[in-house]
Design an enzyme around this catalytic site. Structure first.
Site, PDB file in Angstrom:
ATOM      1  N   GLU A 190       0.749  -1.214  -0.196  1.00  0.00           N
ATOM      2  CA  GLU A 190      -0.095  -0.116  -0.243  1.00  0.00           C
ATOM      3  C   GLU A 190       0.768   1.267  -0.088  1.00  0.00           C
ATOM      4  O   GLU A 190       0.370   2.267   0.424  1.00  0.00           O
ATOM      5  CB  GLU A 190      -0.993  -0.199   1.372  1.00  0.00           C
ATOM      6  CG  GLU A 190      -1.580  -1.268   1.610  1.00  0.00           C
ATOM      7  CD  GLU A 190      -2.643  -1.703   0.341  1.00  0.00           C
ATOM      8  OE1 GLU A 190      -2.806  -1.055  -0.604  1.00  0.00           O
ATOM      9  OE2 GLU A 190      -3.411  -2.946   0.389  1.00  0.00           O
ATOM     10  N   ASP A 355      -1.077  -0.089  -9.547  1.00  0.00           N
ATOM     11  CA  ASP A 355      -1.516  -1.427  -9.591  1.00  0.00           C
ATOM     12  C   ASP A 355      -1.194  -2.272 -10.928  1.00  0.00           C
ATOM     13  O   ASP A 355      -1.943  -1.438 -12.123  1.00  0.00           O
ATOM     14  CB  ASP A 355      -2.899  -1.530  -9.027  1.00  0.00           C
ATOM     15  CG  ASP A 355      -3.045  -1.178  -7.642  1.00  0.00           C
ATOM     16  OD1 ASP A 355      -2.227  -1.851  -6.743  1.00  0.00           O
ATOM     17  OD2 ASP A 355      -4.152  -0.877  -7.121  1.00  0.00           O
TER      18      ASP A 355
END
Lengths: 529, 262
Positions: A190, A355
């Protein structure tokens, strides 16, 4: 002289979802979809660029759970079955759409060929696509980063530095096992950093990591070049920071490229559109309708309902890709030129992390966008580079400690720590303490005890995955995420009771080793530190 | 399940408008008098899709009940995690620059001690700003207090006044004379920063010679354009944290920040 450098970073990650005790498991499709929509298309792109002699450089994290899944025989068997079934469905669609709109028929033919090629690529790498990524790493095209073991959210583990160390060390170990070399850089789960974490990264030989823009903006001393040059921490680890402008252009579904009406609509899929009896063999066994990957509609216009979407045409979409890639390159080039003149000739480094699954899975044409980007940028003064190459080229660097930050919504920890997820941490922290107790006190000559300690570590690590809290917060597959958290907790407690009583149920232990079999050589002793 | 699928198929067969109205009534789907055929089909289709999604969620739960135990009752049992580990523990964690989260667990001894407090005592949490100090119980820069009913709560979210400061929480009680007695103390937790450093110092490292240089710079060359936090219309009740942050209470997650996830 180049105007500057651009470092594209793709973070490839999926939580460890492997249920060998089931012939089929709905959530295992996450991996299959990511493989045939993102990871294998990336490998195909590398090949095309290589064949055409186009230079490309990509920095990519492949997380430890993903590496473990991509090398799990049972999962890869299931993937093969999945692709074969998909090819069968695509074949039926080719026949069937001959009577329907010609745009559907064209796409059905496209899908059939695409799926067949995908399976060929899978076989060409001996059913282990990590071999493909390794190949391009060895050719100097890819800089593959590791990630902390199970993508645990490190800022919420800060009270237990040994738990953080275990996440980092097991991330490094797993990378070595699969890639055969030590990782140089790490993508922190993250993108989450807290001051002091860099000391642990340095301890395990990691040379660089990434933070979100505000990680540098709010650092202990102001970064001279903002987010456009890497810095180094007092513990000698280099830090790259995210360029907010690149993210906005690509990521945002509202203003970003992927929202263009010519692109494929994610939410219209024949898994929902075809009649039940026909589609039944290709959806979930329970009869639940799910995405198959065959989609015939384009976004058309974001404001219209799904039922009114128009048909998709790949050639029209690829035209949009050309326009967007060219727009992106020209924007990045002028950004670099402006920064370079502002910097008195020092070349800016623009870091664009995403991502990986955005490309191909969510944004179907995203991989083609990357390809066009590399083709276009080759003709400009903007240079593509990997993070490792940038680090090797640095001569002077500013010393800075970044600020606590993440790339989650609003930039801190609230996606993982909020009223829906706060129940997880009292258990997690308690287990971290117990794991340490076990590691410090275990009799290493007792083989069964060592197996127990390793399984305890696996259950703890799996419970720590940030994915569960993320899913619970965003409300996508909440039951699955809650169940996973509770199951790992329950198994941990059961095994810990065995440890306490000395009464080990080997059958039970073997069963857990089988169903939660991540990291066979897990170094549980790191918890003793 | 199958019935809905059949209706969906039937909708594709160009049914008569009277039949469509009848079907809508059967299904309890509201349609307006002036609606045309195409619109009725759309409304019915959307309604069925919704129902199918609903049953999808229920069924997905069934497939998601993984694990060695197959029967429903056993799965349920497996999900009950301990309410307490019987230890004294007080942990403070950062949520964002303006919110910290504390949770606690109590040993049987502590519970007994609290239960036997003299009448008129009150259990409280104290939040201390301990930036740059070693806390000795009385030297905090600022101290905030809130009373909690530990029978019902095991955690608390603090809205803290200063980002970037160090905080510590104590759980204790005030006796009938108002004297505070500490039972437990948490770790020190730094609230994340949400502002640039005011220092103009820059340290640089020459990677070839390993020499460090320190100097006072005038201005940085790139001034960041930071993300604004705000709302287009302010309803104080709905948005309880006008100071920024705190969105975890609104349960809103923006997608633009970078996370997708499958």
């Amino acid at each position: 002289m180049p105007s500057g450098y651009i470092v594209f970073v793709l973070h490839a990650h999926l939580p460890y979802v492997r249920h060998p005790e089931y012939e089929e498991f709905l959530e295992e499709r996450w991996l299959f979809e990511a493989m045939f929509e993102t990871y294998i298309p990336l490998l195909k792109m590398f090949k095309r660029l290589e064949n055409d002699g186009v230079n490309f450089k990509l920095t990519m994290s492949i997380t430890p759970p993903l590496m473990e899944m991509l090398t799990a025989e049972d999962l890869m068997d299931k993937f093969e079955r999945h692709m074969k079934s998909l090819i069968e469905l695509a074949q039926k669609e080719v026949d069937r759409t001959a009577q329907e709109d010609p745009r559907k028929h064209k796409m059905a033919q496209y899908y059939l060929k695409d799926f067949q090629d995908t399976l060929k690529v899978f076989y060409s790498y001996d059913r282990n696509i990590l071999n493909g990524f390794k190949e391009y790493m060895e050719k100097g095209k890819l800089d593959i980063l590791t990630c902390n073991a199970t993508h645990g959210y490190l800022p919420l583990m800060e009270i237990h530095p040994y738990a953080v160390k275990a996440q980092v060390k097991i991330g490094v170990d797993t990378y070595k096992k699969h890639m055969g070399v030590k990782p140089r850089g790490i993508w922190l789960a993250e993108c989450a950093y807290y001051p002091g974490l860099d000391e642990i990264l340095a301890e395990y030989g990691l040379e660089y990591f990434f933070v979100d823009s505000h990680g540098l903006w709010y650092a202990d001393e102001r970064p001279h070049y903002g987010v456009y040059r890497p810095v180094i921490t007092p513990n000698d680890v280099f830090v790259f920071a995210r360029d907010p402008e690149s993210s906005e252009l690509v990521w945002s579904a509202d203003v970003g490229y992927p929202g263009d009406g010519r692109y494929r609509e994610f939410y219209r899929d024949i898994g929902f559109d075809r009649e039940f009896e026909y589609i039944k063999p290709y959806i979930d066994k329970s009869g639940v309708r799910i995405n198959t990957g065959i989609k015939y509609h384009k976004i058309t216009d974001k404001s219209i309902p799904l039922s009114d979407k128009d048909y998709y045409d790949i050639d029209e979409a690829l035209q949009a890709v050309k326009e967007h890639a060219s727009d992106f390159v020209s924007k990045k080039l002028s950004q670099a030129q402006n920064l370079k003149s502002l910097f008195n000739g020092v070349e800016p480094v623009i870091v664009a992390p995403f991502d990986a699954e955005l490309f191909g899975h969510w944004w179907y044409e995203g991989v083609y966008f990357l390809e066009e980007f590399f083709r276009n940028v080759a003709n400009t003064k903007l240079r593509v580079a990997t993070a490792g190459e940038i680090v090797d080229r640095l001569e002077t660097v500013q010393i800075v400690t970044p600020a606590a930050s993440s790339w989650g919504a609003n930039g801190y920890n609230e996606v993982w720590l909020n009223g829906k997820t706060d129940w997880i941490y009292p258990h997690q922290h308690e287990f971290e303490e117990r794991m340490r107790e076990v590691a410090q006190n275990i009799d290493e000559s007792n083989e069964l005890m060592v197996r127990l300690a390793k399984q305890l570590a696996r259950e703890l690590l799996l419970l720590q995955s940030s994915d569960w809290a993320f899913i619970i917060t965003t409300g996508t597959s909440v039951d699955y995420a809650v169940n996973r958290t509770k199951e790992h907790a329950r198994r941990f407690l059961e095994l810990y009771d065995m440890y306490k009583s000395g009464n080990i149920d080997e059958g039970r232990l073997s069963y857990y080793e089988w169903i939660d079999g991540i990291f066979p050589d897990v170094d549980y002793k790191v918890y003793a530190s | 399940m199958l019935v809905y699928e059949d209706i969906l198929e039937w909708l594709d067969t160009n049914p008569r408008i009277q039949d469509l109205r009848k079907k809508a009534k059967e299904l309890g789907v509201k349609i307006k008098k002036r609606m045309r055929k195409r619109e009725i089909i759309k409304v019915i289709r959307e309604d069925i899709m919704k129902r199918l999604e609903g049953s999808e969620e229920r069924r997905a739960n069934v497939t998601s009940n993984f694990g060695e135990v197959q029967s429903q009752s056993e799965v349920k049992k497996a999900q009950d995690l301990p309410q307490t580990y019987g230890k004294d523990k007080l942990v403070l964690m950062p949520v964002n620059p303006h919110w910290l989260h504390a949770y606690w667990d109590l040993s049987p001894n502590t519970i007994r001690a609290i239960e036997s407090l003299p009448l008129g005592s009150k259990v409280v949490l104290r939040l201390h700003d301990v930036t740059y100090i070693i806390f000795d119980g009385s030297n905090a820069h600022r101290t905030f207090e809130v009373s909690v009913d530990i029978r019902f709560t095991k955690n608390y979210y603090f809205n803290v006044p200063v980002a970037g400061a160090d905080y510590l929480v104590e759980l204790g009680y005030k006796d009938p004379t108002g004297k505070f007695v500490t039972l437990m103390r948490s770790n020190v937790c730094k609230a994340p920063k949400d502002y640039p450093s005011s220092s103009t110092r820059e340290r640089w490292l020459d990677l070839r010679t390993k020499k460090k240089r320190v100097f006072v710079a005038g201005e940085v060359v790139v001034k960041p354009v930071e993300k604004a936090v705000g709302v287009s219309s302010m309803n104080v009740l709905e948005n309880p944290s006008p100071s920024g942050g705190g969105s975890f209470m609104w349960e809103k997650v923006k997608s633009g920040a970078g996370k997708g996830g499958l």
